[in-house]
Design a protein around this motif. Structure first.
Motif, PDB file in Angstrom:
ATOM      1  N   LEU A   8       0.828  -1.214   0.000  1.00 62.48           N
ATOM      2  CA  LEU A   8       0.000   0.000   0.000  1.00 62.48           C
ATOM      3  C   LEU A   8       0.859   1.259   0.000  1.00 62.48           C
ATOM      4  O   LEU A   8       0.553   2.237  -0.679  1.00 62.48           O
ATOM      5  N   THR A   9       1.930   1.241   0.753  1.00 63.96           N
ATOM      6  CA  THR A   9       2.830   2.390   0.799  1.00 63.96           C
ATOM      7  C   THR A   9       3.440   2.635  -0.572  1.00 63.96           C
ATOM      8  O   THR A   9       3.499   3.775  -1.041  1.00 63.96           O
ATOM      9  N   ALA A  10       3.870   1.585  -1.234  1.00 64.58           N
ATOM     10  CA  ALA A  10       4.449   1.722  -2.571  1.00 64.58           C
ATOM     11  C   ALA A  10       3.412   2.265  -3.543  1.00 64.58           C
ATOM     12  O   ALA A  10       3.694   3.148  -4.354  1.00 64.58           O
ATOM     13  N   CYS A  11       2.189   1.766  -3.474  1.00 63.78           N
ATOM     14  CA  CYS A  11       1.127   2.247  -4.359  1.00 63.78           C
ATOM     15  C   CYS A  11       0.804   3.705  -4.081  1.00 63.78           C
ATOM     16  O   CYS A  11       0.547   4.483  -4.998  1.00 63.78           O
ATOM     17  N   ALA A  12       0.799   4.101  -2.822  1.00 61.64           N
ATOM     18  CA  ALA A  12       0.489   5.491  -2.476  1.00 61.64           C
ATOM     19  C   ALA A  12       1.524   6.427  -3.071  1.00 61.64           C
ATOM     20  O   ALA A  12       1.190   7.508  -3.555  1.00 61.64           O
ATOM     21  N   GLY A  13       2.791   6.007  -3.091  1.00 61.20           N
ATOM     22  CA  GLY A  13       3.835   6.843  -3.681  1.00 61.20           C
ATOM     23  C   GLY A  13       3.610   7.053  -5.162  1.00 61.20           C
ATOM     24  O   GLY A  13       3.798   8.133  -5.690  1.00 61.20           O
ATOM     25  N   VAL A  14       3.166   6.020  -5.873  1.00 55.30           N
ATOM     26  CA  VAL A  14       2.893   6.126  -7.294  1.00 55.30           C
ATOM     27  C   VAL A  14       1.659   6.985  -7.528  1.00 55.30           C
ATOM     28  O   VAL A  14       1.622   7.831  -8.413  1.00 55.30           O
ATOM     29  N   ALA A  15       0.638   6.818  -6.709  1.00 54.21           N
ATOM     30  CA  ALA A  15      -0.608   7.556  -6.902  1.00 54.21           C
ATOM     31  C   ALA A  15      -0.432   9.047  -6.639  1.00 54.21           C
ATOM     32  O   ALA A  15      -1.150   9.859  -7.204  1.00 54.21           O
ATOM     33  N   ASP A  16       0.537   9.415  -5.788  1.00 53.80           N
ATOM     34  CA  ASP A  16       0.748  10.828  -5.470  1.00 53.80           C
ATOM     35  C   ASP A  16       1.409  11.603  -6.604  1.00 53.80           C
ATOM     36  O   ASP A  16       1.322  12.815  -6.653  1.00 53.80           O
ATOM     37  N   ARG A  17       2.066  10.930  -7.515  1.00 51.72           N
ATOM     38  CA  ARG A  17       2.743  11.603  -8.613  1.00 51.72           C
ATOM     39  C   ARG A  17       1.735  11.990  -9.686  1.00 51.72           C
ATOM     40  O   ARG A  17       0.825  11.248 -10.006  1.00 51.72           O
ATOM     41  N   ASP A  18       1.952  13.169 -10.284  1.00 51.77           N
ATOM     42  CA  ASP A  18       1.099  13.589 -11.391  1.00 51.77           C
ATOM     43  C   ASP A  18       1.544  12.873 -12.652  1.00 51.77           C
ATOM     44  O   ASP A  18       2.735  12.820 -12.953  1.00 51.77           O
ATOM     45  N   PRO A  19       0.595  12.362 -13.417  1.00 47.89           N
ATOM     46  CA  PRO A  19       0.984  11.746 -14.688  1.00 47.89           C
ATOM     47  C   PRO A  19       1.437  12.838 -15.651  1.00 47.89           C
ATOM     48  O   PRO A  19       1.003  13.984 -15.543  1.00 47.89           O
ATOM     49  N   PRO A  20       2.323  12.503 -16.582  1.00 55.60           N
ATOM     50  CA  PRO A  20       2.778  13.508 -17.535  1.00 55.60           C
ATOM     51  C   PRO A  20       1.594  14.029 -18.353  1.00 55.60           C
ATOM     52  O   PRO A  20       0.697  13.275 -18.705  1.00 55.60           O
ATOM     53  N   ALA A  21       1.596  15.317 -18.635  1.00 55.01           N
ATOM     54  CA  ALA A  21       0.522  15.918 -19.427  1.00 55.01           C
ATOM     55  C   ALA A  21       0.844  15.750 -20.902  1.00 55.01           C
ATOM     56  O   ALA A  21       1.767  16.375 -21.414  1.00 55.01           O
ATOM     57  N   GLY A  22       0.123  14.909 -21.580  1.00 54.50           N
ATOM     58  CA  GLY A  22       0.320  14.713 -23.015  1.00 54.50           C
ATOM     59  C   GLY A  22       1.555  13.903 -23.341  1.00 54.50           C
ATOM     60  O   GLY A  22       2.192  13.320 -22.475  1.00 54.50           O
ATOM     61  N   PRO A  23       1.915  13.908 -24.621  1.00 52.46           N
ATOM     62  CA  PRO A  23       3.076  13.126 -25.061  1.00 52.46           C
ATOM     63  C   PRO A  23       4.379  13.761 -24.587  1.00 52.46           C
ATOM     64  O   PRO A  23       4.398  14.937 -24.217  1.00 52.46           O
ATOM     65  N   PRO A  24       5.478  13.012 -24.623  1.00 55.14           N
ATOM     66  CA  PRO A  24       6.776  13.602 -24.268  1.00 55.14           C
ATOM     67  C   PRO A  24       7.025  14.841 -25.132  1.00 55.14           C
ATOM     68  O   PRO A  24       6.577  14.925 -26.276  1.00 55.14           O
ATOM     69  N   SER A  25       7.768  15.794 -24.586  1.00 56.48           N
ATOM     70  CA  SER A  25       7.934  17.081 -25.265  1.00 56.48           C
ATOM     71  C   SER A  25       8.596  16.959 -26.632  1.00 56.48           C
ATOM     72  O   SER A  25       8.364  17.797 -27.504  1.00 56.48           O
ATOM     73  N   PHE A  26       9.393  15.927 -26.878  1.00 52.18           N
ATOM     74  CA  PHE A  26      10.025  15.813 -28.187  1.00 52.18           C
ATOM     75  C   PHE A  26       9.043  15.347 -29.252  1.00 52.18           C
ATOM     76  O   PHE A  26       9.344  15.398 -30.428  1.00 52.18           O
ATOM     77  N   TYR A  27       7.822  14.926 -28.839  1.00 57.53           N
ATOM     78  CA  TYR A  27       6.759  14.587 -29.789  1.00 57.53           C
ATOM     79  C   TYR A  27       5.689  15.676 -29.855  1.00 57.53           C
ATOM     80  O   TYR A  27       4.694  15.529 -30.547  1.00 57.53           O
ATOM     81  N   ARG A  28       5.875  16.773 -29.124  1.00 55.33           N
ATOM     82  CA  ARG A  28       4.902  17.860 -29.119  1.00 55.33           C
ATOM     83  C   ARG A  28       4.815  18.489 -30.510  1.00 55.33           C
ATOM     84  O   ARG A  28       5.820  18.843 -31.105  1.00 55.33           O
ATOM     85  N   ASN A  29       3.587  18.638 -31.009  1.00 55.22           N
ATOM     86  CA  ASN A  29       3.368  19.239 -32.319  1.00 55.22           C
ATOM     87  C   ASN A  29       3.576  20.745 -32.224  1.00 55.22           C
ATOM     88  O   ASN A  29       2.815  21.444 -31.566  1.00 55.22           O
ATOM     89  N   LEU A  30       4.591  21.249 -32.900  1.00 51.79           N
ATOM     90  CA  LEU A  30       4.913  22.670 -32.863  1.00 51.79           C
ATOM     91  C   LEU A  30       4.253  23.437 -34.006  1.00 51.79           C
ATOM     92  O   LEU A  30       4.422  24.649 -34.112  1.00 51.79           O
ATOM     93  N   ALA A  31       3.495  22.744 -34.834  1.00 54.04           N
ATOM     94  CA  ALA A  31       2.816  23.381 -35.961  1.00 54.04           C
ATOM     95  C   ALA A  31       1.437  23.873 -35.535  1.00 54.04           C
ATOM     96  O   ALA A  31       0.422  23.566 -36.166  1.00 54.04           O
TER      97      ALA A  31
END
Length: 180
Positions: free
Chosen positions: A21-44
């Motif tokens: 449970l402690t290990a799961c709580a640590g994962v749940a507290d982190r924010d998931p990345p918003a969208g794709p990694p920045s090197f795949y961000r559409n700059l157009a």
């Protein structure tokens, strides 16, 4: 065969459950990345911004994988790359000599270079595409793998009315060893 008392078995199970449970709580507290990694961000698209740190990490990693030193972002080279990408976007033309030749732009940048190279590009909508295009072109790859360069500047400028949509400039350089 002797069996441990039942209480000891329950205590061990309880400790394992608490650890899980402690290990799961640590994962749940982190924010998931918003969208794709920045090197795949559409700059157009309007308001899209290049992640210069991701570009620096990508180019440094590529250089290190080829036995070369990494590069660091340099404010003067960042401005120089931005001015070049903006000038090409304004004229809707891919050209090293807009608004003037590379050597003149480098002198005007304030970066006292002993060695410097430039890659430009257009039509790549993501950092990953630009990097791959440069890596797959012998002359651009040679620039990214230029021995001795230690600093870089990079820019991508959105041009909504251009068929290319995004103009790129990458400058790699090293300070003059003689110094000023």
């Amino acid at each position: 065969m002797t069996r441990p008392p039942a209480r000891l078995g329950h205590a061990a199970a309880l400790l394992l459950a608490l650890a899980a449970l402690t290990a799961c709580a640590g994962v749940a507290d982190r924010d998931p990345p918003a969208g794709p990694p920045s090197f795949y961000r559409n700059l157009a698209q309007p308001g899209a911004e290049l992640d210069a740190a991701a570009a620096q990490a990508m180019i440094s990693g590529y250089r290190q994988n080829n036995g070369l030193s990494p590069v660091v972002l340099d404010p003067a080279l960042m401005r120089m790359a931005e001015e070049q990408a903006r000038a090409m976007a304004a004229r809707d033309k891919l050209d090293h000599n807009i608004p003037r030749d590379f050597a003149s732009r480098l002198r005007a940048s304030g970066f006292d270079a002993g060695v410097a190279v430039e890659n430009i590009g257009a039509g790549y909508h993501t950092l990953a595409e630009a990097f791959s295009g440069w890596r797959d072109s012998p002359s651009h790859r040679r620039n990214m793998l230029k021995a001795g360069v230690t600093h870089m500047g990079i820019a991508a400028v959105y041009a909504p009315h251009s068929k290319y949509k995004v103009f790129w400039s990458l400058v790699l350089a090293a300070p003059d060893a003689r110094g000023s």
